[in-house]
Design an enzyme around this catalytic site. Structure first.
Site, mmCIF file in Angstrom:
data_model
loop_
_atom_site.group_PDB
_atom_site.id
_atom_site.type_symbol
_atom_site.label_atom_id
_atom_site.label_comp_id
_atom_site.label_asym_id
_atom_site.label_seq_id
_atom_site.Cartn_x
_atom_site.Cartn_y
_atom_site.Cartn_z
ATOM 1 N N ASP B 109 13.663 88.977 69.269
ATOM 2 C CA ASP B 109 14.807 89.681 69.865
ATOM 3 C C ASP B 109 15.911 89.773 68.815
ATOM 4 O OD1 ASP B 109 15.074 86.825 70.072
ATOM 5 O OD2 ASP B 109 16.841 87.136 71.322
ATOM 6 N N GLU B 174 16.112 84.369 71.796
ATOM 7 C CA GLU B 174 16.873 83.473 70.917
ATOM 8 C C GLU B 174 18.351 83.828 70.868
ATOM 9 O OE1 GLU B 174 18.595 81.527 67.410
ATOM 10 O OE2 GLU B 174 18.494 83.673 67.763
ATOM 11 N N SER B 432 23.651 77.698 64.687
ATOM 12 C CA SER B 432 22.832 76.851 65.562
ATOM 13 C C SER B 432 21.447 77.454 65.679
ATOM 14 C CB SER B 432 23.449 76.815 66.961
ATOM 15 O OG SER B 432 24.804 76.486 66.880
#
Lengths: 525, 525
Positions: B109, B174, B432
């Protein structure tokens, strides 16, 4: 009405007119639907310029089919980089010099609308439900604007000549500050030009105070619309990869926007309240008798089910803060993440949008300076190296008129006839229609605000609607208003409110009005 | 590689592999273009769910064509109201029990992208210019993810067996917090399940510190993403008609967002800094030798031409605030006016989006409580009757690993081979990748972060790109890395960092790892 060659002039009958309006209602609704389908969103010209132009051309064709003449004035604010829709000047001249001339104003552009914003029906498909016509622009301002054309058509159907000469001023940029229209009004107000022989102006682009009782509006708040941009970089950044190393534009913008107004609605920009006219006892008394239901107001505006709390607890205080005190609203931010879900972006440049509503005797130019100075001072405190720019996109003075002017009395008479003797409430309006003072200033003639729509029509909101009853009675009131104007005889009834206006005799002297202007008449201020 | 029936095993040659990568580059670019064209935007599932699913199915088909097996796991976080894309578990098993197993992770994605945001080319059309491939997802993360498949294909072209068993974990959520993937990892990490026999994990989803020198990344910041909504009414209101009478939601939201962080980047939420690990002398020394150009950093991130100022003036301080201190970024507001031009709206409900990047030893749950408490306290001060809600959308722990682990050494060797003896920099990452600690926690095995893209690739930004040189060298590094892993012999090299880890002998006992977990091993914390 153009000359028909018929020598016998048929007399106008209120009853015949009312019946004809009722009979033609479904045709009016069809035509309103046709125009609502044209997505004339002036705040989104990159996408919708062609639609706005198409809407203006639709009106031009319609007027000409009715026998009127049309001049499409190229928008003087347009540039090659930024084309803009033309301004429409239409005319139905009775060729009778004894008749007064009224100029009606309307706008054919609309606010943005997307079904995702929470519309129950497609915003650009006029949808009838329970006596209401839902659709963007239905009440603001396509419905009222089209009413003038319907009235002219009905006169032709009746074989009755128009009681006044009618001039039409339609624009397509009202929802974006009426760009270009002020220049046109200034130019056309000059001797011998389109607006020079106008006796009265009428604008139907605001709303009743409630849902049932008709109103006439004699004052408006002004507007000062600002954009405040802060730039930190030339590209958006990833908050994980860059966060902690850069001066983020959003942090500065949020801090600056937070210095403008507090949660109780108090404006925090120093000096802004200085020029607000004090409330007189006379003025205060006006509010005591006005017909206004606070509970209905909360219900209609979707506040009841959320907090059930308004900023003020009593009717008088609430209406005063709505009409005769300034406010500051934060509208949004361009350039920041505005979608659903989560995006971990540090936006490169963010542009805050906010505006003040102004009242007599605030001057937009002075407000601009106060706001820009305030923001500059607050930005200095942040000691941020980001680029900041604060500017007023457009400003408009507040406006106040005289309810005893013949133009206003004609409207009041019309309302009484249509509403079986009900006298209208005289209201102010919190919103801005900058065109009002522009027309008055350019010509010195009186401007009437004659609302047709109800308070809960939701202009600028989701599910904007126009009651069929308001549409029908609106056509009737506006029609009868023209006949009431037709009864007014004598010299041009100027809107002058000078301490020492000219006498009626003096006003008959050719050029007297221009003469008066030359000697310090306040109309020219 | 699946069994081919060929009995003679061909030996792998670095040079032959490198040549083959070079020869096939245009094919790789074509295939990357094919996938960039699929608008798999997970933050806009209402519009793009089908695209994300299509992208996952594309990968499934591709893996199966290469002879791999695929299991499409229905997303466990999906509901009937909110369908979500499946998670892909792929496998290329050499049927050789002596070989180690590596699991590679990637996401298919992408971030939202619109050409109006300032892209120079269509974001979903991969466009080559001057050695760069522009397009949303080119570097984040379609390019790196596809590299694994290209490596497998090249092995087949060479007739060389894979040096390790390869497992593939691809997801499509994600960019929206990897919804559903954590549950799958938890389930598949259990004995006998898909991830249970994995020896090493490799994730290529971050970026080099600079443009030229390859890196290996051993630490990541965590994330706590919040949304803060304030509602004043059930419908948008006209600021002229209603302004001055209602408690505006935007005023409250701007005030609350303004209490979170100041212009110098200081987080104003009390208690947030309490659990941040202090800097040791050893750690500080690491920053002295690192290769980092502050001027280039400003240039690449579009700061040079705007303010030319970063939050910190020296390299060490800057990198520490990028990597090992928390930050708070304000991303935007949903529901407010976000377009160009002017709209005089009082938005009914506005939702602020902001996030914190977390570092060891901050706990997202604790941060959530601190932020929600802070916002509640600040909202009380406003004495507003509006409805307010503050919630954490997702949280992820920061993560830190060991650069001396065999998995890391394999990657370092591969880089040296491809880059003619250059040793990688060991970096941390400000962003992250929550999946990292999830994989480590579920299996106890080491996770390697092996970036391929350059620092100026612009992930999450306009004009995201992937250098062709990085694509080519990336395929080479990842390919050689697999062969370096293939050389590792002996027991499963766990990622355990307990004070008293089991000996190598003890680790050979069946079930020892599970045993160790049962006796307070920190890996399970």
């Amino acid at each position: 009405m153009v000359s028909t060659g018929v020598t016998e002039v048929k007399t106008f009958s209120d009853e015949e007119f009312f019946n004809l309006v009722d009979e033609n209602t479904s045709l009016f609704i069809d035509e309103l639907g046709e125009t609502v389908a044209i997505q004339s969103v002036s705040a989104e010209l990159e996408e919708h310029l062609d639609d706005v132009i198409q809407m203006m051309e639709w009106a031009s064709t319609r007027i000409q089919k009715l026998g009127g003449t049309v001049q499409m004035v190229p928008n003087p604010a347009a540039t090659s980089d930024r084309p803009l829709p033309p301004i429409l000047l239409g005319e139905f001249n009775t060729n009778d010099v004894s008749k007064k001339t009224v100029c009606v104003y309307g706008h054919l552009d609309v606010q943005p609308a997307n079904i995702e914003d929470g519309w129950d029906t497609e915003p650009f498909v006029l949808t009838e439900n329970d006596g209401k016509l839902y659709g963007r622009g239905s009440t603001d301002d396509k419905g009222p604007a089209l009413s003038w054309l319907w009235i002219i058509e009905l006169h032709q159907k009746m074989g009755v000549e128009l009681p006044v000469n009618i001039k039409i001023l339609f624009e397509g940029m009202e929802e974006s500050g009426s760009e270009g229209v002020f220049e046109v009004i200034h130019t056309e107000g000059k001797p011998g030009k389109f607006l020079d022989d106008v006796d009265f102006f009428c604008i139907s682009d605001n709303y009743w105070l409630g849902k049932n009782k008709p109103c006439i509006t004699y004052a408006l708040r002004g507007l000062a619309y600002f954009q405040l941009s802060v730039q930190g970089s030339t590209q958006d950044l990833h908050s994980g990869v860059l966060g902690g190393t850069v001066h983020e534009a959003m942090t500065d913008l949020i801090a600056l926007m937070g210095t403008l107004v507090d949660s109780s609605g108090k404006i925090l920009v120093e000096g802004v309240m200085a020029d607000v006219d004090p409330v007189t006892k006379e003025e205060e008394a006006l509010y005591d008798t006005i017909d206004f239901d606070m509970e209905e107001y909360k219900e209609d505006n979707g506040i009841k089910s959320v907090s059930d709390k308004l900023l003020h607890d009593d009717k008088k205080s609430l209406l005063m803060h709505r009409w005769r005190y300034p406010t500051l609203s934060l509208h949004g931010i361009e350039g920041a993440f505005s979608g659903k879900g989560a995006k971990t972006v540090i936006p490169r440049e963010v542009i805050g949008k906010f505006s003040l509503r102004l009242v007599p005797d605030q001057d937009p130019k002075k407000i601009e300076k106060l706001v820009v100075d305030h923001i500059s001072t607050e930005f200095m405190k942040l000691t941020s190296p980001n680029k900041m720019k604060c500017e007023m996109l457009h400003g408009a003075n507040a406006w106040i008129s005289d309810t005893k002017h013949p133009n206003y009395e004609a409207a009041a008479n019309a309302i009484e006839k249509v509403y079986n003797g009900v006298k209208p409430d005289y209201t102010r309006e919190g919103g801005s229609i900058p065109i009002t003072s522009a027309l008055e200033n350019a010509t010195g003639m009186n401007v009437l605000l004659l609302p047709i729509g109800a308070c809960d029509d939701g202009a600028h909101s989701q599910n904007e609607k126009y009651n069929i009853s308001n549409l029908v009675n609106g056509v009737k009131v506006l029609g009868i208003y023209l006949h009431e104007l037709g009864k007014i005889k004598g010299p041009k009834p100027s809107s002058c409110k000078c301490p020492a206006p000219l006498t009626e005799e003096e006003l008959m002297i050719p050029g007297a009005f221009a003469f008066m202007r030359g000697f310090g008449c306040k109309c020219e201020m």
